[in-house]
Design a protein around this motif. Structure first.
Motif, PDB file in Angstrom:
ATOM      1  N   VAL A  23      63.775  49.674  88.782  1.00  0.00           N
ATOM      2  CA  VAL A  23      63.209  50.257  89.993  1.00  0.00           C
ATOM      3  C   VAL A  23      63.582  51.737  90.098  1.00  0.00           C
ATOM      4  N   ALA A  24      64.847  52.054  89.851  1.00  0.00           N
ATOM      5  CA  ALA A  24      65.289  53.447  89.921  1.00  0.00           C
ATOM      6  C   ALA A  24      64.599  54.297  88.865  1.00  0.00           C
ATOM      7  N   MET A  25      64.486  53.780  87.641  1.00  0.00           N
ATOM      8  CA  MET A  25      63.830  54.528  86.571  1.00  0.00           C
ATOM      9  C   MET A  25      62.348  54.737  86.850  1.00  0.00           C
ATOM     10  N   ALA A  26      61.673  53.683  87.289  1.00  0.00           N
ATOM     11  CA  ALA A  26      60.243  53.795  87.569  1.00  0.00           C
ATOM     12  C   ALA A  26      59.985  54.764  88.708  1.00  0.00           C
ATOM     13  N   THR A  27      60.856  54.768  89.715  1.00  0.00           N
ATOM     14  CA  THR A  27      60.700  55.687  90.840  1.00  0.00           C
ATOM     15  C   THR A  27      60.824  57.133  90.381  1.00  0.00           C
ATOM     16  N   GLU A  28      61.838  57.414  89.561  1.00  0.00           N
ATOM     17  CA  GLU A  28      62.025  58.780  89.041  1.00  0.00           C
ATOM     18  C   GLU A  28      60.848  59.190  88.166  1.00  0.00           C
ATOM     19  N   ALA A  29      60.436  58.298  87.284  1.00  0.00           N
ATOM     20  CA  ALA A  29      59.319  58.621  86.389  1.00  0.00           C
ATOM     21  C   ALA A  29      58.031  58.829  87.165  1.00  0.00           C
ATOM     22  N   ALA A  30      57.789  57.981  88.158  1.00  0.00           N
ATOM     23  CA  ALA A  30      56.558  58.095  88.949  1.00  0.00           C
ATOM     24  C   ALA A  30      56.501  59.431  89.680  1.00  0.00           C
ATOM     25  N   SER A  31      57.632  59.863  90.229  1.00  0.00           N
ATOM     26  CA  SER A  31      57.677  61.141  90.927  1.00  0.00           C
ATOM     27  C   SER A  31      57.316  62.288  89.988  1.00  0.00           C
ATOM     28  N   ARG A  32      57.855  62.263  88.788  1.00  0.00           N
ATOM     29  CA  ARG A  32      57.582  63.314  87.816  1.00  0.00           C
ATOM     30  C   ARG A  32      56.137  63.259  87.312  1.00  0.00           C
ATOM     31  N   MET A  33      55.657  62.052  87.046  1.00  0.00           N
ATOM     32  CA  MET A  33      54.279  61.905  86.588  1.00  0.00           C
ATOM     33  C   MET A  33      53.292  62.334  87.667  1.00  0.00           C
TER      34      MET A  33
END
Length: 270
Positions: free
Chosen positions: A128-138
């Motif tokens: 969840v933490a990784m996907a949230t960070e990646a989604a923000s950047r994407m």
């Protein structure tokens, strides 16, 4: 502690794919699927030797690679490593396939609290933490794909695997919510909910594993659904039917059936 291999990515790279759980099973099969010239594959996993083997096979297909031996129960470390990888070369496709699948020990009434904590971190908190960070950047880049490995177990109340089914259920709801949030930014989030796949994880189980899918076939289905930006992939199809049947049954009856499941599990290999 984590251990990294090479920080530079060749200038010829056009696509960057980061895969957790890349040392074996679905993650390794996905690496093989994506491996080709112009693709850089970042592989994360616990076993460095197996990561190196996956990387070698990917390089033979023309991909460049980097590996990271990491414990995904440390979410803060995982997010920082993701940030570093994305800063070097933006991640186009993030596939979160790492996970734990322990069931309660023989003779026990529940899983241990230690197992429950670790599984909650690896199966839910860290992805969840990784996907949230990646989604923000994407979202800032207005492009990206995120594939999240759930399980058909998330649709059922499994007495033998309360923490596993619960953590995957939470991950599933997070995935669909994140997809809703990312739709305006051309970032597609795909939830993958497979049944039994022929991987080292499933090979630890003793008992009936209906409709077992070969890992290479599963990887093709998963990758194609991510590439298309599909919202959800549940396979094999029969598990869509079992999900519907359980929803129609009174919970007392479905729980009685699920309590009758007879599955044992071997300890994991190091």
């Amino acid at each position: 502690m984590s251990k990294k291999e090479e920080k530079t990515i060749p200038n010829s790279v056009k696509h960057h794919v980061l895969i957790t759980g890349g040392s074996s099973g679905i993650g390794a099969a996905l690496a093989s699927y994506y491996a080709r010239p112009g693709v850089h594959i970042t592989l994360w996993g616990r076993n460095e030797a197996r990561l190196q083997e996956t990387a070698r096979k990917s390089q033979e297909k023309g991909a460049s690679t980097s590996i990271l031996a990491i414990d995904l129960s440390n979410a803060a470390q995982a997010v920082q490593a993701l940030i570093e990888a994305d800063n070097i070369n933006p991640v186009d496709i993030l596939i979160l396939s790492a996970g734990m699948a322990d069931i309660r020990p023989a003779g026990a009434k529940t899983e241990t609290s230690e197992t429950a904590l670790q599984m909650s971190l690896v199966n839910f908190a860290t992805p969840v933490a990784m996907a949230t960070e990646a989604a923000s950047r994407m979202a800032e880049r207005q492009t990206g794909r995120i594939g999240i490995l759930g399980s058909v177990a998330s649709f059922h109340d499994l007495p033998l695997a309360t923490v596993y089914s619960g953590s995957k259920a939470g991950l599933g709801r997070f995935s669909t919510a994140l997809r809703a949030a990312m739709e305006p930014y051309n970032v597609k989030v795909t939830l993958i909910a497979p049944g039994f796949i022929d991987t080292p994880m499933s090979q630890r189980l003793e008992g009936n594993q209906p409709f077992l899918v070969p890992v290479d076939k599963a990887a093709r289905q998963i990758a194609r659904s991510i590439n298309r930006g599909q919202a959800k992939l549940v396979f094999p199809w029969v598990f869509q039917l079992t999900r519907l049947l359980e929803a129609l049954l009174p919970s007392a009856i479905s729980h009685r059936i699920l309590r009758a499941l007879d599955i044992m599990q071997h300890p994991p290999e190091n």
